[in-house]
Structures are given as C-alpha cells and as structure tokens.
Design an enzyme around this catalytic site. Sequence first.
Site, PDB file in Angstrom:
ATOM      1  N   ASP A  91      50.285  32.433 -38.593  1.00 30.82           N
ATOM      2  CA  ASP A  91      48.933  31.919 -38.363  1.00 30.82           C
ATOM      3  C   ASP A  91      48.403  31.319 -39.665  1.00 30.82           C
ATOM      4  OD1 ASP A  91      46.352  32.668 -36.238  1.00 30.82           O
ATOM      5  OD2 ASP A  91      45.897  32.056 -38.289  1.00 30.82           O
ATOM      6  N   ASP A 182      47.273  26.248 -34.760  1.00 26.23           N
ATOM      7  CA  ASP A 182      47.534  26.914 -36.050  1.00 26.23           C
ATOM      8  C   ASP A 182      48.361  28.188 -35.965  1.00 26.23           C
ATOM      9  OD1 ASP A 182      45.732  29.083 -35.442  1.00 26.23           O
ATOM     10  OD2 ASP A 182      45.236  29.178 -37.570  1.00 26.23           O
ATOM     11  N   GLU A 183      48.959  28.422 -34.840  1.00 30.15           N
ATOM     12  CA  GLU A 183      49.618  29.698 -34.657  1.00 30.15           C
ATOM     13  C   GLU A 183      50.862  29.597 -33.775  1.00 30.15           C
ATOM     14  OE1 GLU A 183      46.574  32.298 -33.408  1.00 30.15           O
ATOM     15  OE2 GLU A 183      47.921  33.583 -32.265  1.00 30.15           O
TER      16      GLU A 183
HETATM   17  N1  LIG Z   1      35.202  29.734 -31.851  1.00 31.53           N
HETATM   18  C1  LIG Z   1      35.841  28.617 -32.192  1.00 31.53           C
HETATM   19  N2  LIG Z   1      35.399  27.427 -31.748  1.00 31.53           N
HETATM   20  C2  LIG Z   1      36.041  26.296 -32.079  1.00 31.53           C
HETATM   21  N3  LIG Z   1      37.116  26.216 -32.867  1.00 31.53           N
HETATM   22  C3  LIG Z   1      37.578  27.370 -33.347  1.00 31.53           C
HETATM   23  C4  LIG Z   1      36.982  28.614 -33.046  1.00 31.53           C
HETATM   24  N4  LIG Z   1      37.667  29.584 -33.681  1.00 31.53           N
HETATM   25  C5  LIG Z   1      38.644  28.967 -34.337  1.00 31.53           C
HETATM   26  N5  LIG Z   1      38.614  27.627 -34.156  1.00 31.53           N
HETATM   27  C6  LIG Z   1      39.533  26.644 -34.750  1.00 31.53           C
HETATM   28  C7  LIG Z   1      39.244  26.466 -36.219  1.00 31.53           C
HETATM   29  C8  LIG Z   1      40.264  27.347 -36.896  1.00 31.53           C
HETATM   30  O1  LIG Z   1      40.586  26.884 -38.198  1.00 31.53           O
HETATM   31  C9  LIG Z   1      41.441  27.264 -35.952  1.00 31.53           C
HETATM   32  C10 LIG Z   1      42.342  28.468 -35.995  1.00 31.53           C
HETATM   33  O2  LIG Z   1      41.612  29.628 -35.660  1.00 31.53           O
HETATM   34  P1  LIG Z   1      41.882  31.013 -36.368  1.00 31.53           P
HETATM   35  O3  LIG Z   1      43.324  31.154 -36.677  1.00 31.53           O
HETATM   36  O4  LIG Z   1      41.287  32.075 -35.506  1.00 31.53           O
HETATM   37  O5  LIG Z   1      41.033  31.005 -37.698  1.00 31.53           O
HETATM   38  P2  LIG Z   1      41.342  30.298 -39.077  1.00 31.53           P
HETATM   39  O6  LIG Z   1      42.715  29.757 -39.118  1.00 31.53           O
HETATM   40  O7  LIG Z   1      40.275  29.314 -39.369  1.00 31.53           O
HETATM   41  O8  LIG Z   1      41.173  31.503 -40.099  1.00 31.53           O
HETATM   42  P3  LIG Z   1      42.148  32.728 -40.339  1.00 31.53           P
HETATM   43  O9  LIG Z   1      42.575  32.614 -41.757  1.00 31.53           O
HETATM   44  O10 LIG Z   1      41.326  33.931 -40.071  1.00 31.53           O
HETATM   45  O11 LIG Z   1      43.295  32.579 -39.378  1.00 31.53           O
HETATM   46  O12 LIG Z   1      40.864  27.131 -34.646  1.00 31.53           O
HETATM   47 MG   LIG Z   2      44.363  30.861 -38.524  1.00 29.18          MG
HETATM   48 MG   LIG Z   3      45.006  31.313 -35.030  1.00 26.31          MG
END
Ligand SMILES: Nc1ncnc2c1ncn2[C@H]1C[C@H](O)[C@@H](COP(=O)(O)OP(=O)(O)OP(=O)(O)O)O1
Ligand SMILES: [Mg+2]
Ligand SMILES: [Mg+2]
Length: 581
Positions: A91, A182-183
Amino acid sequence: MNTVFTNAKAGMAGVDKEHVQKVVYEMSKNSPHFKNEQRKQKQTDERIAKMKQRAHGISQTDLAGLTRSMDAKVAHLETTRDLSRTWLTVDMDAFFAACEELDNPALKTQPMAVGGIGMISTANYVARKYGVRSAMPGFIARELCPQLVFAKPNFSKYTAASRASRVIFADYDAEFSAGSLDEAHLDVTDYCNQHGLSGADVAETIRRRMREEVKLTCSVGVGPNRLLSKVAADMNKPDGQYVVAADLPGIKRFVAALPIRKVPGIGKVAEQTLAAFGVTACQGLLDHKGLLAGLYSPISMDFFLASGLGLGQTQHSEPVADGEVGRKGISCERTFGPISKTGELEAKACELAEKLAEEMADEGLKGKTLTLKLKETTFELRTRAHTSSQFISSVADIRNVALRLLRAEMPIAIRLMGLRMSSFQEIRTLPGQRSLSAFIQPAAAGSATAGTEQPLKQQGAAQDFSIAFQHAVDALPDESEDEEPEDANGAPEPHQSSYSMADDLQAQSGRSEDKWREAPLPQQSDLAAPRIAELPSTDLQQSCTGSVGFGQFAAQKRKRPSGAVTGHKRTGIEAYLRPAA
DNA sequence: ATACATACC
DNA sequence: TACTGGTATGTAT
Ligand SMILES: Nc1ncnc2c1ncn2[C@H]1C[C@H](O)[C@@H](COP(=O)(O)OP(=O)(O)OP(=O)(O)O)O1
Ligand SMILES: [Mg+2]
Ligand SMILES: [Mg+2]
Ligand SMILES: [Mg+2]
C-alpha cells in the site's frame, strides 16, 4: 461523539485527539451535516439499545447452545487453515499526496492535502500530525493547520504511478489483485519457493524497487493470508513493513490484541455495536462468540470468527469469465448548491444521464436497472430504482427513466444527484477483440475465492426465526457446492432502438468539486470488505443516511456469495447442530 | 426488485 | 460559507 477523524489510521500517533475533536465539533455544530451525523448516531444508539435488550433475553441455556454452535463453527474454520501461502499487501504511503510531491518537492516538508476547501482526499504525513485526514472537509483541516497547502488532484499522475507500481508487482505474482490504485495483494508463495526467499525478503525488494523505479514509498504487510497481510501493511506505515509469523502462535499473538476497527469491514458502526458488548480487540470476537451469535447474523459470525482466528483468503479469486462484465454497477453523482426548481432538477438529471451514458459507452455496457440517488439539503439520502424490460445504454433511454424517477420525488430540495446503472448485459466478445488489459492487472475481479474473509451485514427484523434457528440452518450442508450452473449463455437480445419506460409500465401492468474524477480505468480487485450488521431485531425501518467517499475510481469488486468461509478447500459445511432454541 | 445502511479507497 | 465520488455487499420487504 464523532470518532471518524481520529481513529484507526496511519499517521495519527502523537496527534492531540481531543483538540481535533473540539475543532471538528466547533466547526460543524449547527450545520445540517452535523445534524445528520447526530441523527445517524442516534440510530446507532437505538440499535445498540435493542441489541442489549435482546442480549438480556438470552438465557443461560440459550447461551450455552449458541456457544456450542460457535465452537463447532470455530472448529470447522480451524480445519480450513492453510499456513503454506505467503501473501504480501503493498500500500502506497499518502498516495495522492506523494504523487504531488513528486512534481513539487517543496511540498515534502510542508503540511499538504490533496483536495480543496470542500473536501480532502488525503494528506501527507506532515499534515497528519495536525490531525488532517482523508474525508475531512478542507475548511476544518485549515482550522487544524492554518499553514496547510492544498494541492489539486491530478488523476493522470496517480494512474501513471499506479501503472508503474503494477509492473513491479507482476514480477512477483503475475496474478496479483489490485485493491485500488494504490494497493495490491500478492501471493508470492511460488516466487519465494523458486528463489529461496522469505516474504520479508520480497517485501524489502519491492520497497526498494518502488523507491527507485516509481520514486515513491510504500508499506508492505506479510502474512499467510490476505487478511493478515492487509492489516500488517498498516502497522509500520509509512515506508515500513511488518511480518505476521505464519504459525499459530504468531497469528494469535498478532490478532488477539488487534483493535477490531483494524479489521477491514469493521468500521465505525460495527466498532460501536461490538464495543457495547465489551468487544474492542479481536480476541473478544472469540471470547464472546456465544453472545455475539445471539446478536449477529450467521454471515457476520463467520466473518467475526474468521477474523478472530486470523483466517483470510489464501488463494486468488477466479478471473472474470469470458463475456462477463467485471463490475456490478457504474455510477455518476454530483454535489452542487441546493436546488429545488423543477427545471434545475431536470437539467441535472439530463447532465448525469449524458455522463453515465458516456461512461457506459466507454466500456460497451448496457444495463437494465437505473437507480436515482438524491441527497436532500439535510443530507438525508433517497434512492429510487427502475428496472427496464430491455437493456438500455443511450442517453435518451437513461434520461427518460431518470426523469420519471425524479418527477415522482418532487417537490424536493437537494444538494446531490446521482445515477447508477446495474444488471448488465454480458458482453459478447468478438473474435480477436482483446479487452482493456491495458492497465496492468491480472486476476480480474472474480467471484468465488478461497479463503476466509467474509462480510457482515446490517440490521434487520425477522422475528419469526430465532437467531439460534438461523445459526442452525446455516450449519446445514451447502448444497450448491459442486456445480456452477450459472451459465447464462445467451439468448440473442431482442432489439428495440429506443426504450420507453412507459412501454415497460404498460407491458407489465454547484458547485461540485469534480476535480476528483478519473477516467474509468479498468481496475479490479477482490478485496473482500465485509459490511457488518447486527442481526434480527424486531425492528422496523431505518431512515436513510449518508455514506462517505471521495471521488475515487473503481476499486472493490466481487464478494463471495454466502456461506462460511474456508481456507481454500471449501468443502461443505459440517452440521454444527442447533443449540437450544 | 427495491430501499437503505455500512464499508473501503 | 464550506462535508466527495465510485464501488461493493448484506438484509428486509
Ligand atoms: N475517503 C476518500 N475519498 C476519496 N479518496 C480517498 C479517500 N480515502 C483515500 N482516498 C484516495 C487518496 C489516497 O491517497 C488513496 C489511497 O488511500 P489510502 O491508502 O487509504 O491512504 P493513503 O495512501 O493516502 O495513506 P496511507 O499512507 O495511510 O496509505 O485513495
Ligand atoms: Mg495508501
Ligand atoms: Mg490503500
Ligand atoms: Mg476497519
């Protein structure tokens, strides 16, 4: 009361949660949104009250029976455990924000969020120290962090980075499944065996390559199944990795104290309902299994017990069959300044119909069920659906149905309108026609999957069947286990150039920050995210209420149908036998 | 089939 | 002043 922005997420260590709560409250109280949140919280509270009442009615005898039934379920689940696979969940860290920093390195040291004053999709770790988070409105984030820099989303950057990351994943598991841009989830068992490497070794390699080739950092979780690798991926964020030992003691050690909210599928509501019965860590899901069985559905129990045992998917889902559409629905929705005039409402519906038709055309989709979504100015939600007798896809047909659904709801004052199409016609694949596998992605969102992750549900009423009875029924052998009849081969589609809802009826007797949209990219995953829900309850209705989300793309996909989980053998379910009624 | 709730990114 | 958009699943009716 609102625990949304301070929970269960990376980067929150050391944040002054009380302060964040206070700011969020001060900025929100008196707003329609806040009122709606209070209404939803009241629903949850009422739900908990009913569950308490139900719990009170469970006799010692009932409890003993339920517990025996759950013991059997646990015993069966345990037989499905497979510790021979090595899974990795990768991720990206603060993904959108990190992509923005790539083009503007100065942002790396400043608190920055991707989004606008209305809504933030994510924030870099500098900003997270102030409590700034995903799904937080920008004006509150700015209050928490006045120096916060806002970056406009640029999806082409994110898809490019995602594509690059997937090229790397494919080297370790050609069938990896994408959980989102992203995952990804990788079964690296074969790779490890062939190269004499451990999961941790592969994790290190992937992280290094990601830094070098994509210029971004990621975090990796390693474990014997996807549930464990997924949870582990968040343990050492950012730029870290964590290994859950692939043995019973290691798994128990990891899972026992794990806060239930960390489990994918257990969100804000389930966390509260479970906490009401003393369950805050995963061990509690096992310790209170008898009582929980009296309060939650069999499906929820399968999920809870599997989670408590640390059981998850150990094999990839089946790829999407030829001709099958890899998705269940496609939708477009927009938020705007409050409107209530007929002309304005209808104009919005027309715009959405055009947008939806366009997106459907991109994928060659035709569907039968159109659902209109309306968010009132009070934030309450309404959905209204119509299923046509023919598959439709043209703007005219979609618009006709949408307008009819809309007109039946007027008068109404709304802040959002959406259209969703589902019940798709299977795509007849022409010879030589290759689908869009452009976006590096193997394992299309399949359906059936081996493993254990399960979903939950919601609430219900059905007082006729006792919970014990439901659990007993659930314990019966699964009949539909050995065949896959569902062929759906097709009868040629009847043709009709234009569809009219009237014919069916007869025949049957702002301001939107639409900066976060993205081209409909192929995407899929099989992330099996559970949705919790309590069980029966003699209850009546629910109101409505909102969801969350950001303008993301497609992500999740398929879920498994029903039944219990299983490591990957998936033999039928043994008879647990009914507890005392 | 329809409506609503919950969850995830 | 301001609170997203897209996808999925579970249950009741
Ligand atoms: N609630 C949301 N609404 C819209 N887009 C979102 C939301 N949550 C996450 N995203 C988008 C932006 C994030 O950069 C991407 C990947 O989410 P996520 O992996 O949960 O967080 P992140 O990559 O930004 O931080 P982390 O380091 O915690 O993984 O998806
Ligand atoms: Mg992430
Ligand atoms: Mg994610
Ligand atoms: Mg969770």
